[in-house]
Design a protein around this motif. Structure first.
Motif, mmCIF file in Angstrom:
data_model
loop_
_atom_site.group_PDB
_atom_site.id
_atom_site.type_symbol
_atom_site.label_atom_id
_atom_site.label_comp_id
_atom_site.label_asym_id
_atom_site.label_seq_id
_atom_site.Cartn_x
_atom_site.Cartn_y
_atom_site.Cartn_z
ATOM 1 N N GLU A 488 -55.536 -30.604 -17.442
ATOM 2 C CA GLU A 488 -54.304 -29.931 -17.032
ATOM 3 C C GLU A 488 -53.970 -28.848 -18.053
ATOM 4 O O GLU A 488 -53.999 -29.095 -19.259
ATOM 5 C CB GLU A 488 -53.161 -30.945 -16.966
ATOM 6 N N ILE A 489 -53.664 -27.647 -17.586
ATOM 7 C CA ILE A 489 -53.289 -26.544 -18.476
ATOM 8 C C ILE A 489 -51.795 -26.648 -18.771
ATOM 9 O O ILE A 489 -50.965 -26.610 -17.857
ATOM 10 C CB ILE A 489 -53.609 -25.174 -17.840
ATOM 11 N N ILE A 490 -51.458 -26.779 -20.042
ATOM 12 C CA ILE A 490 -50.047 -26.884 -20.439
ATOM 13 C C ILE A 490 -49.440 -25.500 -20.633
ATOM 14 O O ILE A 490 -48.353 -25.208 -20.155
ATOM 15 C CB ILE A 490 -49.908 -27.712 -21.732
ATOM 16 N N THR A 491 -50.154 -24.640 -21.346
ATOM 17 C CA THR A 491 -49.664 -23.276 -21.556
ATOM 18 C C THR A 491 -50.806 -22.382 -22.010
ATOM 19 O O THR A 491 -51.857 -22.855 -22.464
ATOM 20 C CB THR A 491 -48.533 -23.235 -22.606
ATOM 21 N N VAL A 505 -53.703 -24.297 -24.203
ATOM 22 C CA VAL A 505 -53.413 -25.691 -24.558
ATOM 23 C C VAL A 505 -53.643 -26.545 -23.315
ATOM 24 O O VAL A 505 -53.064 -26.276 -22.259
ATOM 25 C CB VAL A 505 -51.963 -25.841 -25.058
ATOM 26 N N PHE A 506 -54.496 -27.577 -23.440
ATOM 27 C CA PHE A 506 -54.822 -28.398 -22.268
ATOM 28 C C PHE A 506 -54.816 -29.881 -22.629
ATOM 29 O O PHE A 506 -54.924 -30.253 -23.807
ATOM 30 C CB PHE A 506 -56.174 -27.992 -21.672
ATOM 31 N N THR A 507 -54.692 -30.725 -21.610
ATOM 32 C CA THR A 507 -54.606 -32.166 -21.838
ATOM 33 C C THR A 507 -55.152 -32.920 -20.636
ATOM 34 O O THR A 507 -55.556 -32.313 -19.629
ATOM 35 C CB THR A 507 -53.146 -32.586 -22.112
ATOM 36 N N SER A 525 -52.934 -33.058 -26.996
ATOM 37 C CA SER A 525 -53.536 -31.896 -26.331
ATOM 38 C C SER A 525 -54.577 -31.254 -27.231
ATOM 39 O O SER A 525 -54.533 -31.387 -28.454
ATOM 40 C CB SER A 525 -52.462 -30.872 -25.947
ATOM 41 N N LEU A 526 -55.516 -30.565 -26.598
ATOM 42 C CA LEU A 526 -56.557 -29.824 -27.306
ATOM 43 C C LEU A 526 -56.357 -28.333 -27.054
ATOM 44 O O LEU A 526 -55.514 -27.939 -26.242
ATOM 45 C CB LEU A 526 -57.943 -30.278 -26.840
ATOM 46 N N PHE A 621 -44.518 -24.581 -25.624
ATOM 47 C CA PHE A 621 -44.834 -25.675 -24.702
ATOM 48 C C PHE A 621 -44.136 -26.950 -25.153
ATOM 49 O O PHE A 621 -43.771 -27.112 -26.324
ATOM 50 C CB PHE A 621 -46.347 -25.901 -24.569
ATOM 51 N N SER A 622 -43.935 -27.842 -24.206
ATOM 52 C CA SER A 622 -43.340 -29.147 -24.468
ATOM 53 C C SER A 622 -44.082 -30.177 -23.635
ATOM 54 O O SER A 622 -44.263 -29.993 -22.427
ATOM 55 C CB SER A 622 -41.848 -29.135 -24.109
ATOM 56 N N GLN A 623 -44.513 -31.258 -24.272
ATOM 57 C CA GLN A 623 -45.342 -32.270 -23.611
ATOM 58 C C GLN A 623 -44.744 -33.651 -23.864
ATOM 59 O O GLN A 623 -44.620 -34.090 -25.006
ATOM 60 C CB GLN A 623 -46.771 -32.185 -24.163
#
Length: 706
Positions: A488-491, A505-507, A525-526, A621-623
């Protein structure tokens, strides 16, 4: 130091010493022309932990803020030179911005000790810790400030400072005396420039040029403090300035030989690091620079070691030379604001220009020479050999001197004989090998050719790469591949000013699951970095990151599964040269005395932390994690994120900077740990080129919650 204090210091009651030392700020001279140089709080035992907590937290309650902490400098001495006589030496520059900023509009030279150092030192053979600072009167006298309002307001907060130190540390309070300051206490320069279209761009370029000029000469930019950003209303108060900042300068070799080694003078750390101020007035095309000379150290502390005096002379000469090499011109040490008002009237006041005066060690008195007696010495003229010589005659006064310059002799020719190969009597060995013999190197090469196991991203010879490097692809193409791999792409966020470094940023569910434990959220996230300038991509290696960030909760199975998915969809990846020993990752530290993973820095606390960051454009971003914690990433300030220009852009995937909000606290990985962990090939000399960045990162993270 113990001997020095016993011989020269007088112990007083805590309150009386504090009052006397600070009241001296309003007087010009004390009895017998002896002045107070510094206040020292002497405490039995090692108190550095209490001292650190006091400086980092307690002093904030009385308005003093720590700018750029330099803890345990002695560890750097030991790492670089192999030995130290110090148990602890820490430089903690502090400043009370609420006091100083308004005073900059009266006399900007007050920035010359903003910040000033609150030093702690203790030798290995001592059982006493010394915590001290210069008294405000000395600072003001060195700067040449005689304005009563500035002197009174600058000095006032020091009573509360010393009372707080005494309350927190206990022990005795003592003063160090001195006789006089040197005649020339300051260096002052101006740099005239063409008015730029964009002042911010000019300042960025100038600061980079200035910093590299000093770094290339072996100096450290040990601190940076911008008054314009120091308080919410600073720009309004300093509306007559385009920019106003200070640098803290340090020279590691100089400091080692001054504060450490035989005959060490760690109390000279009262003056370190040296603060250099710079500012540009609005509507002006001049940058003004000022800094106190190191001669102040030797004069006030009565330093007599010729080795140390030579070092002081060297820096007092070299620093102006570097400034002049940048095109700066020396100016008198006067209040420029008053000078501007009276510039139309010729001044008859003697100017305090930059001195070329050298510090001289005391020398023993010698017998006087009787000038009346003149001894006549008969000197015979030398015979001049004229054979095979070139004769030159030089007229000196009324006499002619004949000089014979010999001709260069011819080289002697040797009779050589031809080499007779038949006379070679060396023993010859035949190279014999068994039938069908194959060397081990050939066998290994054949196995490597037939092996289908690439070992990309995996542990190889005990080490694991920090990144997976690949051929260039666009941001959109990289995002599509990540999605195809189940992420999933976070930002997607640019991490430098030009926007040619983009961090994706992906997770996925497994990353969130691993991260949903106390203090493990940083693995949530990576990052995939797209470099449109160098035409490359870099992905943070899940095996490397998980081993370091999960500590004893390391989940090798899930980390390997994530790695396989990345390798399946990004087929042209290679291991980065950046790597570390796999088994050492959980206890990694850059060097002795530097932070580990668990040494996190708290940047905020409270129940409403998530409310504070709502609609904050610094939060990219916020996760949310399964355990209720939240991982956010922030955009660093323009100046802070320039560090990639110094130590390399390949590893900029460490940005946006992660902050973990958990149980009412916002924590970050200590920047000194995080930078070195994400730049595993970083050398000490490279780290020194970004010495101000770690503290700047902490400040940027703190500002997000204000």
């Amino acid at each position: 130091m113990t001997h020095f204090i016993k011989k020269t210091l007088i112990t007083f009651g805590i309150l009386s010493v504090i009052l006397m030392a600070n009241e001296a700020s309003t007087t010009t001279e004390t009895k017998n022309n002896v002045h107070n140089l510094a206040i020292y709080h002497t405490v039995t035992g090692d108190v550095q932990d209490t001292y650190n907590a006091m400086v980092e937290k307690k002093l904030k309650s009385i308005g003093f803020n720590l700018t750029d902490a330099h803890k345990r400098v002695n560890d750097q001495y030991e790492a670089k030179w192999g030995s130290t006589i110090l148990d602890v030496l820490s430089f903690m520059p502090i400043v009370r911005d609420r006091t100083v900023i308004p005073l900059l509009n009266i006399d900007p030279r007050i920035a010359g000790f903003a910040p000033f150092n609150l030093v702690i030192h203790k030798k290995l053979d001592e059982n006493v810790s010394y915590v001290g600072h210069l008294v405000p009167k000395v600072m003001l006298d060195i700067l040449g400030i005689d304005n009563p309002e500035v002197r009174k307001k600058f000095s006032a907060p020091f009573k509360a400072l010393d009372a707080t130190i005494a309350q927190e540390l206990g022990g005795d309070v003592r003063t160090i005396p001195y006789q006089a300051l040197p005649k020339k206490t300051m260096i002052n320069y101006e740099y005239e420039f063409d008015t730029p279209e964009d002042m911010d761009d000019f300042i960025d370029e100038f600061q980079n040029t200035f910093e590299l000029a000093f770094i290339n000469k072996g100096y450290l930019i040990a601190g940076y403090h911008s008054f314009m950003d120091a308080t919410p209303d600073a720009e309004e108060i300093l509306s007559e300035y385009d920019a106003f900042w200070t640098y803290s300068l340090c020279h590691l070799e100089f400091s080692y030989n001054m504060f450490d080694t035989e005959g060490a003078r760690p109390e000279a750390g009262l003056f370190a690091p040296c603060t250099m101020y710079m500012y540009i007035r609005k509507g002006s095309n001049k940058l003004v620079v000022g800094m106190f000379r190191l001669h102040n150290w030797s004069a006030t502390l009565n330093i007599k070691s010729q080795k140390r005096l030579d070092l002081i002379n060297k820096l007092d000469t070299e620093i102006p030379s570097i400034l002049e090499g940048l095109g700066m011109k020396s100016v008198p040490n006067v209040n420029p604001l008053l000078e501007n008002k009276t510039s139309s009237t010729p001044s008859t006041k003697k100017q305090n220009v930059v001195s070329t005066e050298k510090v001289v060690a005391p020398i023993a008195a010698t017998a006087s020479v009787n000038k009346e007696k003149k001894e006549t010495v008969q000197v015979s003229k030398p015979q001049v050999a004229t054979e095979n010589a070139k004769i030159e005659k030089i007229k000196v006064g009324n006499e002619t001197v004949t000089i014979a310059i010999p001709k260069v002799p011819k080289a002697i020719k040797c009779n050589s004989t031809a080499y007779n190969a038949g006379n070679d009597r060396s023993i010859k060995f035949s190279k014999r090998v068994p039938p069908n013999y194959k060397p081990h190197s050939f066998d290994r090469a054949q196995k490597a050719k037939t092996s289908t196991h690439t070992r990309i991203g995996e542990v190889n010879n005990g080490k694991v790469s920090a990144y997976l490097r690949g051929k260039f692809m666009t941001v959109d193409a990289a995002k599509e591949k990540l999605k195809a791999a189940g992420f999933e792409i976070i930002t997607t966020a640019p991490v430098n000013k030009k926007g040619d470094l983009i961090s994706i940023v992906f997770t996925d569910k497994s990353l969130v699951t691993m991260a949903s434990k106390a203090n493990r959220g940083f693995i949530a996230s990576l990052r995939l970095l797209v470099d449109t300038q160098e035409k490359t991509i870099s992905i943070t290696n899940p095996l490397y990151m998980a081993k370091g960030f999960l500590q004893n909760d390391f989940d090798e199975t899930n980390a390997n599964k994530i790695l396989v998915r990345l390798l399946t969809h990004f087929t042209d990846l290679n291991n980065s040269k950046d790597s570390l020993k796999f088994q050492l990752l959980p206890k990694y530290q850059f060097m002795k005395g530097m932070p580990h993973f668990q040494d996190m820095v708290e940047v905020a606390s409270g129940k409403n932390l998530l409310e504070k960051i709502k609609n904050n454009d610094k939060v990219v971003f916020s996760q949310t994690l399964d355990n209720g914690a939240t991982l956010i990433g922030i955009k660093l300030s323009k100046r802070t994120r320039k560090f990639t220009k110094r130590i390399g852009r390949n590893n900029a995937a460490m940005l946006p900077y992660p902050i973990l909000i958990e149980n009412g606290k916002a924590k970050i990985l200590d920047p000194k740990y995080y930078i070195s962990f994400m730049y595993p090939l970083l050398t000490m000399s490279e780290f020194m080129t970004i010495a101000t960045v770690p503290d700047a990162m902490v400040k940027d993270c703190e500002k997000v919650f204000k």
